[in-house]
Design a protein around this motif. Structure first.
Motif, mmCIF file in Angstrom:
data_model
loop_
_atom_site.group_PDB
_atom_site.id
_atom_site.type_symbol
_atom_site.label_atom_id
_atom_site.label_comp_id
_atom_site.label_asym_id
_atom_site.label_seq_id
_atom_site.Cartn_x
_atom_site.Cartn_y
_atom_site.Cartn_z
ATOM 1 N N ASP A 154 0.855 -1.201 0.000
ATOM 2 C CA ASP A 154 0.000 0.000 0.000
ATOM 3 C C ASP A 154 0.886 1.244 0.000
ATOM 4 O O ASP A 154 1.576 1.529 0.964
ATOM 5 C CB ASP A 154 -0.891 -0.018 1.243
ATOM 6 C CG ASP A 154 -1.775 1.209 1.354
ATOM 7 O OD1 ASP A 154 -2.527 1.294 2.346
ATOM 8 O OD2 ASP A 154 -1.722 2.087 0.468
ATOM 9 N N GLU A 208 -0.133 10.083 3.669
ATOM 10 C CA GLU A 208 -1.336 9.747 2.878
ATOM 11 C C GLU A 208 -2.363 9.081 3.794
ATOM 12 O O GLU A 208 -3.565 9.301 3.673
ATOM 13 C CB GLU A 208 -0.959 8.812 1.724
ATOM 14 C CG GLU A 208 -2.090 8.504 0.759
ATOM 15 C CD GLU A 208 -3.039 7.414 1.250
ATOM 16 O OE1 GLU A 208 -2.672 6.666 2.183
ATOM 17 O OE2 GLU A 208 -4.155 7.328 0.718
ATOM 18 N N GLU A 209 -1.907 8.248 4.727
ATOM 19 C CA GLU A 209 -2.862 7.416 5.464
ATOM 20 C C GLU A 209 -3.770 8.207 6.409
ATOM 21 O O GLU A 209 -4.922 7.832 6.630
ATOM 22 C CB GLU A 209 -2.100 6.329 6.259
ATOM 23 C CG GLU A 209 -1.409 5.304 5.399
ATOM 24 C CD GLU A 209 -2.378 4.400 4.642
ATOM 25 O OE1 GLU A 209 -3.589 4.481 4.865
ATOM 26 O OE2 GLU A 209 -1.902 3.616 3.812
ATOM 27 N N GLN A 257 -6.657 -2.904 -3.358
ATOM 28 C CA GLN A 257 -7.079 -2.976 -1.944
ATOM 29 C C GLN A 257 -8.526 -3.471 -1.814
ATOM 30 O O GLN A 257 -9.121 -3.364 -0.750
ATOM 31 C CB GLN A 257 -6.932 -1.612 -1.249
ATOM 32 C CG GLN A 257 -5.495 -1.086 -1.272
ATOM 33 C CD GLN A 257 -5.340 0.236 -0.582
ATOM 34 O OE1 GLN A 257 -5.801 1.263 -1.079
ATOM 35 N NE2 GLN A 257 -4.678 0.234 0.561
ATOM 36 N N ARG A 310 -18.167 6.167 3.320
ATOM 37 C CA ARG A 310 -17.827 6.407 1.910
ATOM 38 C C ARG A 310 -18.958 5.899 1.013
ATOM 39 O O ARG A 310 -19.682 4.959 1.359
ATOM 40 C CB ARG A 310 -16.546 5.662 1.542
ATOM 41 C CG ARG A 310 -15.427 5.934 2.535
ATOM 42 C CD ARG A 310 -14.077 5.557 2.007
ATOM 43 N NE ARG A 310 -13.117 5.500 3.125
ATOM 44 C CZ ARG A 310 -11.809 5.413 2.965
ATOM 45 N NH1 ARG A 310 -11.297 5.339 1.746
ATOM 46 N NH2 ARG A 310 -11.001 5.377 4.002
ATOM 47 N N PHE A 316 -9.244 6.025 -0.968
ATOM 48 C CA PHE A 316 -8.810 7.322 -1.507
ATOM 49 C C PHE A 316 -7.307 7.263 -1.747
ATOM 50 O O PHE A 316 -6.613 6.377 -1.254
ATOM 51 C CB PHE A 316 -9.223 8.507 -0.614
ATOM 52 C CG PHE A 316 -8.622 8.564 0.772
ATOM 53 C CD1 PHE A 316 -9.424 8.379 1.894
ATOM 54 C CD2 PHE A 316 -7.266 8.819 0.985
ATOM 55 C CE1 PHE A 316 -8.895 8.458 3.176
ATOM 56 C CE2 PHE A 316 -6.724 8.890 2.250
ATOM 57 C CZ PHE A 316 -7.541 8.708 3.349
ATOM 58 N N HIS A 345 -4.650 -2.887 4.296
ATOM 59 C CA HIS A 345 -4.683 -2.373 5.669
ATOM 60 C C HIS A 345 -4.693 -3.556 6.626
ATOM 61 O O HIS A 345 -5.403 -3.587 7.626
ATOM 62 C CB HIS A 345 -5.900 -1.456 5.911
ATOM 63 C CG HIS A 345 -5.742 -0.118 5.263
ATOM 64 N ND1 HIS A 345 -6.550 0.950 5.512
ATOM 65 C CD2 HIS A 345 -4.854 0.308 4.346
ATOM 66 C CE1 HIS A 345 -6.156 2.010 4.788
ATOM 67 N NE2 HIS A 345 -5.135 1.628 4.060
#
Ligand code: HGY
Ligand code: MN
Ligand code: MN
Length: 430
Positions: free
Chosen positions: A107, A141-142, A209, A305, A377, A402
């Protein structure tokens, strides 16, 4: 004349694609994964931690060993550049090198390392490009240690955001600004550059992902866009009291109130299942967090989301009603931490990426690419506001990410890097 230029660009792009070295990429992924590597095969390398700083130094050293010029901007975004023959705006690729608290080795890291592999392939092919090719490692980013996510890329696109980000604190009350200054001080040998630079385009290669490509039996995805996302924090305040002596009817139990709200939110998400709304209550902080004290305060996060932003707007209204209705059992505060509308990538970029993925798949005797929307995202959602932007996906085994067990077949990782080499080089020759 134009036809010759196009044909030359295709040949140069093909040469770059042909020089992508799968074994070199595999070793690079394993090497970067050693920074924060875990016994379960995962990686813990949260943004701007000492582990992340060591990984950043490793990337700088690797890029320099390939002849790249390295620069860093005011949000500690790292840029590795292979010079072109002109000073026209660069073509940018890359992703992020920070991970979830317990993440995988691909990731973000895959996109950064595949970008460096493209530069090595261009060097091996000894082909010049009109435009410089740059690889970026975006900061944070996370968004797990410091929220929101994509701080580096969003500050690159809109530098005014950085001031607000600097004040954000992590779970140990460390401010992002403090961690950022440490990261910048750790790179005294890396020239500084301003945020927001002109770019010819940005192409991000990332693992999907999710399960779509694997279910379709297809190794490459042309990403059409990214679904909308909202993050919230809910703070519930009750009264800490003795678990044994306090009758149920007189309690101001912050956990009981929070569970009631959570129950209502999951019920609402179930009603919206047809719209593919996705709800996650991922982080809970209970205080005083003692087995025999009624929780006096609970804080929990909401990540919601959906591909349809109107559904999210409706959920927001319902959320505020639920908070209002339950406030009687303890004071409740709701804060929206992050909100992004759906991202759609430009048609001309989809065409370029589709050509690159189709060629790479065909040459490898694999099924042609399909178009997919991203459930996760990515930094590309901000770059799409700044320049022509696109993404390429490769499958995630079991659709899992993740998670320490995150994995992608090596031949798919190689194919993604080949498609990236073609797409980036085509742009850099135009
Ligand atoms: O949360 C996300 O979608 C990204 O993987 N950070
Ligand atoms: Mn990512
Ligand atoms: Mn992620």
């Amino acid at each position: 004349m134009e036809h010759t230029k196009q044909e030359l660009a295709r040949q140069t792009a093909q040469a770059a694609q042909d020089h992508v070295d799968g074994e070199r990429l595999r070793l690079a992924i394993a090497e970067l994964a050693s920074f924060g590597g875990r016994s379960d095969g995962g990686v813990s390398r949260e943004t701007l931690t000492d582990t992340d700083l060591k990984a950043r130094r490793h990337l700088v050293d690797r890029a320099r060993s390939m002849g790249c010029v390295v620069e860093i901007d005011d949000c500690a975004n790292l840029f590795f550049r292979r010079a072109g023959q002109s000073d026209l705006p660069s073509v940018l690729t890359g992703s992020h090198a920070d991970t979830q608290p317990v993440g995988g080795k691909l990731d973000g890291a895959y996109g950064v390392l595949a970008g460096l592999e493209v530069i090595q392939a261009l060097n091996d092919a000894a082909v010049p490009t009109l435009r410089s090719v740059e690889v970026v490692a975006w900061t944070n980013e996370e968004g797990s240690r410091f929220g929101p996510g994509c701080m580096g890329s969003s500050a690159f696109v809109e530098p005014a955001r950085l001031a607000g980000y600097r004040a954000v604190v992590d779970g140990n009350q460390v401010a992002f600004g403090e961690a950022l200054d440490r990261a910048l001080e750790a790179m005294p040998d890396v020239p500084r550059r301003a945020l927001r630079q002109p770019l010819a385009g940005f192409v991000e290669l990332h693992i999907e992902q999710g399960p779509v490509l694997e279910h379709a039996g297809v190794p490459l995805g042309v990403v059409t866009g990214i679904q909308s996302v909202r993050w919230y924090r809910v703070q519930v305040t009750g009264v800490a009291a003795h678990a044994g002596t306090t009758p149920m009817e007189v309690r101001a139990d912050a956990m009981a109130a929070s569970v009631e709200v959570a129950h209502c939110l999951y019920a609402e998400a179930a009603k919206l299942a047809a719209s593919q709304l996705r709800l996650t209550l991922g982080r809970w902080v209970v205080s005083p967090n003692s087995i025999n004290t009624i929780p006096g305060a609970v804080e929990f996060t909401i990540d919601v989301r959906c591909v349809d932003e109107q559904v999210l707007a409706g959920f927001d209204r319902t959320l505020r009603d639920i908070i209002g209705t339950n406030a009687g059992r303890g004071r409740m505060a709701l804060e929206c931490l992050f909100e992004r509308p759906p991202t759609r990538f430009a048609q001309e970029m989809l065409t370029l990426v589709e050509e690159a993925c189709t060629r790479a798949s065909h040459l490898a005797c694999r099924p042609p690419p399909i178009r997919v929307t991203s459930g996760a995202f990515h930094d590309a959602m901000y770059l799409a506001e700044h320049c022509p932007t696109a993404m390429i996906f490769v499958p995630s085994q079991g659709g899992l990410s993740h998670n320490a067990a995150e994995e992608t077949a090596h031949e798919d990782l190689l194919l993604g890097a080949q498609a990236l080499a073609y797409a980036v080089t085509r742009m850099a020759c135009a």
